[in-house]
Motif scaffolding. Structure first.
Motif, PDB file in Angstrom:
ATOM      1  N   GLU A 160       0.828  -1.213   0.000  1.00  0.00           N
ATOM      2  CA  GLU A 160       0.000   0.000   0.000  1.00  0.00           C
ATOM      3  C   GLU A 160       0.861   1.262   0.000  1.00  0.00           C
ATOM      4  OE1 GLU A 160      -0.493  -2.656   1.947  1.00  0.00           O
ATOM      5  OE2 GLU A 160      -2.284  -3.359   0.878  1.00  0.00           O
ATOM      6  N   GLN A 161       1.954   1.219   0.746  1.00  0.00           N
ATOM      7  CA  GLN A 161       2.844   2.392   0.782  1.00  0.00           C
ATOM      8  C   GLN A 161       3.489   2.650  -0.585  1.00  0.00           C
ATOM      9  OE1 GLN A 161       5.165   1.022   4.166  1.00  0.00           O
ATOM     10  NE2 GLN A 161       4.385   2.690   5.450  1.00  0.00           N
ATOM     11  N   GLU A 164       0.960   4.267  -2.843  1.00  0.00           N
ATOM     12  CA  GLU A 164       0.655   5.631  -2.407  1.00  0.00           C
ATOM     13  C   GLU A 164       1.815   6.592  -2.700  1.00  0.00           C
ATOM     14  OE1 GLU A 164       0.766   7.370   2.034  1.00  0.00           O
ATOM     15  OE2 GLU A 164      -0.361   5.473   1.794  1.00  0.00           O
ATOM     16  N   ARG A 165       3.063   6.102  -2.532  1.00  0.00           N
ATOM     17  CA  ARG A 165       4.214   7.000  -2.668  1.00  0.00           C
ATOM     18  C   ARG A 165       4.668   7.176  -4.113  1.00  0.00           C
ATOM     19  NH1 ARG A 165       7.672   4.861   2.639  1.00  0.00           N
ATOM     20  NH2 ARG A 165       5.963   5.243   4.110  1.00  0.00           N
ATOM     21  N   PRO A 168       0.604   8.221  -7.621  1.00  0.00           N
ATOM     22  CA  PRO A 168       0.033   9.470  -8.148  1.00  0.00           C
ATOM     23  C   PRO A 168       0.988  10.235  -9.058  1.00  0.00           C
ATOM     24  CG  PRO A 168      -0.450   9.224  -5.809  1.00  0.00           C
ATOM     25  CD  PRO A 168       0.519   8.133  -6.154  1.00  0.00           C
TER      26      PRO A 168
END
Ligand SMILES: [Ca+2]
Lengths: 191, 191
Positions: A160-161, A164-165, A168
């Protein structure tokens, strides 16, 4: 052209030799050592040249290459901040001061042009900057995937990290690269 | 865009990571270690950006930067040949084969564009190539001068040999840089 113009330009070129000694978190693909920020900048300019057609928008390849060649020069003073490292409140201020000092070695016109390109990259608002930033995020992701996890394993970063990092920024500047990278990441974390 | 187009481009970008492990004769300015060909290529692209106004002719900075970014990629297969080293008859053939193999990893259109830029640099006939070659000669000269002789001392190179090996190329592509460099060299050899 005055001799002073030339000697200021050469002072700058000598000063940025130090970028070769700024060591990043990412290893080389053969894992023989960590990558430095100068060779990283070379590689990113090559990414831009080779992947220009994958930009989200029609970009100006010359401006993107210039941004990528100089985007890390502030690290000569401010150091490299790993994407998974602790955040540093003063980093932005350190980098702004570094840009003033290092680009300030140049004659005024070049100082202004370089400073503006660097700020455009940092702001990440223009289409050129968004593509440049997407590549700056995509390259270490590729390195991690092709070195069995690299800095993700070291820093205990989760699936998940990673999404997310990296997601985008890559999605915004180069959606087709994120399409592929997302699949690599899913395979890597075996989800 | 086909997935095959993208995967070929990424294969190329992964392959050229090896340029970071090709070690040149020249040291870094702080003399902590030898320079590698990837960070050298980054630095030369910065030289081009910063010194464009010192070219002998009106050059196309984008083409010069591209040439300098990719001029050493053949060294991934063929190695770096020091300017003061023994000459190798087969080097040109090795480099031609390296260009075919490495640029050949790319889709046909990119392979052709990169191959042509590399040959243009090697031929050294166009004004863009002459400026690029002048910088590729000027940068190690600057390093030698600012590291108390560097590879010149190591290889027992004389004042006359420096003038002969660096002079014509720098003079042709960037006469104002040779004007300055010639004085550095004279001071260095105390003539
Ligand atoms: Ca070279």
């Amino acid at each position: 052209m005055h001799i002073d113009d030339l000697s200021r330009r050469l002072d700058f070129l000598r000063e940025i030799d130090r970028l070769k000694c700024v060591v990043r978190q990412s290893p080389l693909l053969d894992r023989s050592r960590k990558e430095n920020s100068a060779e990283h900048s070379w590689h990113l300019a090559m990414y831009a040249l080779v992947l220009a057609d994958y930009a989200a928008a029609t970009i100006d390849i010359t401006r993107v290459m210039k941004m990528l060649l100089l985007h890390d020069i502030v690290e000569v003073d401010a150091g490299d901040i790993p994407i998974h490292g602790a955040s540093n409140e003063h980093q932005a201020e350190l980098e702004t001061r570094a840009a003033e000092r290092i680009f300030g070695l140049l004659p005024d016109d070049a100082n202004q042009v370089f400073g503006e390109l660097w700020r455009e990259f940092e702001d990440g608002q223009s289409e050129d900057a968004q593509f440049a930033k997407a590549l700056d995020r995509f390259q270490p992701l590729l390195v991690n995937v092709f070195t069995q996890g690299g800095t993700w394993s070291e820093s205990c970063v989760s699936y998940e990290q990673v999404l997310e990092r990296y997601g985008p920024t890559i999605q915004r500047g180069a959606p087709a690269l994120w399409e592929l990278a997302r699949r690599w990441v899913a395979t890597h974390f075996d989800t």
